[in-house]
Write an enzyme that holds these catalytic residues in place. Structure first.
Site, short mmCIF file in Angstrom:
data_model
loop_
_atom_site.label_atom_id
_atom_site.label_comp_id
_atom_site.label_asym_id
_atom_site.label_seq_id
_atom_site.Cartn_x
_atom_site.Cartn_y
_atom_site.Cartn_z
N SER A 1 18.81 -37.07 39.97
CA SER A 1 18.73 -36.90 41.42
C SER A 1 18.90 -35.42 41.78
CB SER A 1 19.76 -37.78 42.13
OG SER A 1 19.28 -39.09 42.29
N LYS B 1 15.53 -46.84 43.35
CA LYS B 1 16.74 -46.17 43.83
C LYS B 1 17.82 -47.22 44.08
CE LYS B 1 18.64 -42.22 44.60
NZ LYS B 1 18.76 -41.24 43.51
#
Length: 633
Positions: A422, A218
């Site tokens: 996402s 991430k």
């Protein structure tokens, strides 16, 4: 008089004066509006032949054996923002204007409609004013496929231009012949992902970044934590950028009949190739068979004239004007057959409502899904997702709408555009089927929270925060100029970790996978469409048309109408905008004059507006985001 009364009186005077000023401005606005309305009535009458004089559904006259000039001027997007003509002309009058948005679906639709239109002899691609963002590669591939479909009719496609950017050339390469100015160029730079890393900078300006995340890959918040890209981020980015570059090379090499590796060789050895052409970029491109002929603008015009005749299309080519040309009526319509509804979630997912083309408002998209749910004519839904994600709360609101449709027995198929990462994957996971293009960027299953505090900068400048509270979390009232206390930081981290567990469960449930497996392919890592199938994140490769057909099949529909679920402007609003635009032109607002004198202002305002819009997108009520910042915005 007590001091507080004086302060109150001064403040009261300021407020009273402000109200008076606002009132006067509103009165002035009302008077101007009344005058404009009266003027518009007269303008509407004088221009009535342009609005109501034409036959319903009539388009511009197209002569036999005409060339369809595809000359888009703007940015290639999934869903264009609604444009109020009156507002646009006001902006133009002050030299402030955003680029036009060109929907990839509309561009492909016009090309496909021309395939069976007997009046159209061929297509001329003039791509000089088309901007294709790097992350929008799948949209360019989609339009390229429409060009290939057109060529199956036996009609020819010609590309003309001064030079071609890498993205423009992807479309131009699918033409039968490519003409370029002899001083033009074709340069391939491949794909790259670079960010500004500011850890040391933030330290120097005494800003404390607070980052909470889950996911090895991430990397959205890495610029605030590091001075260089992490190896994990490099691995992930190389993978999806490499896949995009491979898809680009295959498309161009196949279209141009080049040997495998020709494009990579041209890009990697351009210095030597250019040296072999004595520094002539146009000659280098022709030698590499990237273009067919090097011609000046008049020579390109003469070539097109010899093929299609000296008609208005050729004149527009010479003047580089955007033609208002429609080859046929769009195929999408709402007739008597059952409906397959298309709901588009384009842009950053934000909490609340948002206009189409600006962002994917959670409440807005959920409202569209609810409309499809309550419409008995709608038998299946395609959720078109083109989003890097955003608010986790808004993503969940949209997912609830998808689940409600499925519970009602209405199949839901997700069609992924260039991005479904996402939060974009969060809302896709529960669908009955997920379709993606080979170059779709998806995955990025991870959660983060970020905000800065300025306690060090405040102390440096002599600002001190002090006070009292009733609990261990009361210090949050001071956070900003005050520090983020450990108890509060722990709350954020626990919330992020819980959000990640939720994300894993959502994907596992929607895709019938084990959460532990999802974690291995999650961790915030992004994947390309082709790889996502192997990982079971995606079911099939195909475009929006394929997804619509799949949804109809799931609903057992042999015949169906495809409808778009989108809020339309009211007839009065549409008329007022159109009439006002004509009035502004009639009053002498000249775009070319104002643009020359206000270009610097326009650019500055656009930059400020874009940055403000970017910051506004971070509005999750819990400050939790499932968003892929490295995927572009």
């Amino acid at each position: 008089m007590p001091e507080e009364d004086k302060n109150f009186s001064v403040w009261g005077f300021i407020k009273g004066f402000g109200k008076l000023l606002v009132g006067m401005l509103l009165l002035l606005q009302g008077l101007i509006g009344l005058v404009m309305m009266l003027l518009l009535i007269g303008v509407f009458v004088s221009f009535s032949n342009g609005i109501s004089g034409a036959k319903p559904g009539a388009g511009p006259e197209i002569p036999k054996d005409a060339a369809l000039l595809i000359n888009p001027n703007g940015v290639l997007v999934e869903q264009a923002e609604y444009v109020d003509p009156f507002e646009v002309l006001i902006q133009d009058a002050y030299g402030v204007q955003e680029p036009t948005q060109i929907e990839a679906g509309d561009l492909a639709k016009v090309i496909r409609a021309a395939t069976s239109d007997n009046r159209i002899k061929g297509i001329v691609l003039d791509l000089a004013n088309l901007y294709i963002p790097t992350i929008s590669a799948s949209k360019a591939h989609y339009v390229a496929e429409a060009i290939d479909d057109f060529k199956t009719s036996g009609k020819k496609v010609y590309a003309v231009g001064d030079y071609y950017s890498q993205e423009q050339y992807l479309l131009a390469s699918h033409a039968d012949e490519i003409y370029m100015h002899d001083k033009g160029s074709v340069v391939f730079v491949g794909y790259g992902s670079y960010s500004v890393y500011m850890k040391s900078f933030l330290e120097k300006i005494l800003v404390t970044p607070h980052v909470f995340r889950v996911g090895t890959f991430k990397a959205a918040v890495e610029p605030f934590m590091r001075d260089e890209m992490s190896e994990e981020a490099k691995v992930a980015d190389r993978a999806f950028l490499g896949s995009m570059w491979t898809a680009y090379q295959k498309s161009v090499e196949s279209a141009r009949g080049l040997d495998a590796g020709a494009i990579s060789n041209y890009a990697d050895n351009f210095n030597e190739i250019l040296r072999g052409a004595n520094g002539d970029m146009g000659a280098a491109a022709k030698n590499a068979r990237l273009v067919d002929q090097l011609l000046s603008r008049p020579e390109q015009l003469a070539a097109m004239t010899s093929i299609f005749g000296a008609d208005k299309t050729a004149k527009r080519l010479q003047e580089r004007q955007l033609p208002h040309l429609s080859a046929a009526t769009p195929a999408d319509c709402d007739g008597d057959a059952p409906n397959v509804a298309v709901v588009t979630a384009s842009g950053t997912i934000i909490d609340g409502e948002a206009p189409a083309g600006v962002a994917a408002g959670g409440d807005t998209i959920a409202g569209y899904l609810k409309s499809a749910l309550e419409d008995d004519e709608v038998k299946a839904v395609v959720l078109r997702v083109d989003s890097p994600g955003g608010s986790s709360f808004a993503s969940e609101i949209i997912r609830d709408g998808v689940l409600a449709l499925k519970q009602a027995g209405k199949p839901v198929v997700v069609s992924m555009g260039s991005l479904a990462a996402s939060g974009g994957y969060w809302i896709s996971a529960p669908a009955d089927e997920i379709w993606a293009s080979p170059t779709t960027v998806t995955g990025s299953i991870g959660i983060f929270a970020f905000f800065p505090t300025f306690e060090n900068a405040a102390a440096h400048w002599g600002l001190n925060i002090d006070g009292v509270g009733t609990s261990s979390l009361s210090s949050l009232y001071a956070t900003g100029l005050g520090p983020l206390e450990d108890d509060a930081a722990d709350v954020f981290q626990q919330s992020v970790e819980d959000g990640y567990r939720d994300f894993l469960e959502i994907v596992a449930e929607g895709r019938n996978l084990d959460p532990a497996y999802v974690d291995t392919i999650g961790q915030g890592r992004v994947w390309i469409g082709e790889k996502a199938i192997e990982l079971k994140l995606v079911d099939k490769l195909g475009d929006l048309d394929d997804a619509v057909a799949a949804a109809a099949a799931l609903a057992n529909l042999e015949t169906y109408d495809r409808v778009e679920v989108l809020e339309e402007p009211t007839p009065f609003g549409a008329f007022f905008g159109s009439a006002a635009a004509k009035a502004m032109v009639a009053l002498g607002f000249d775009e070319s004059r104002t643009r020359a004198t206000h270009s610097a202002i326009r650019k500055l305002v656009a930059q400020v507006e874009n940055q403000a819009r970017f910051l506004d997108e971070f509005n999750d009520p819990q400050a939790l985001y499932a968003r892929c910042l490295s995927c572009g915005r």
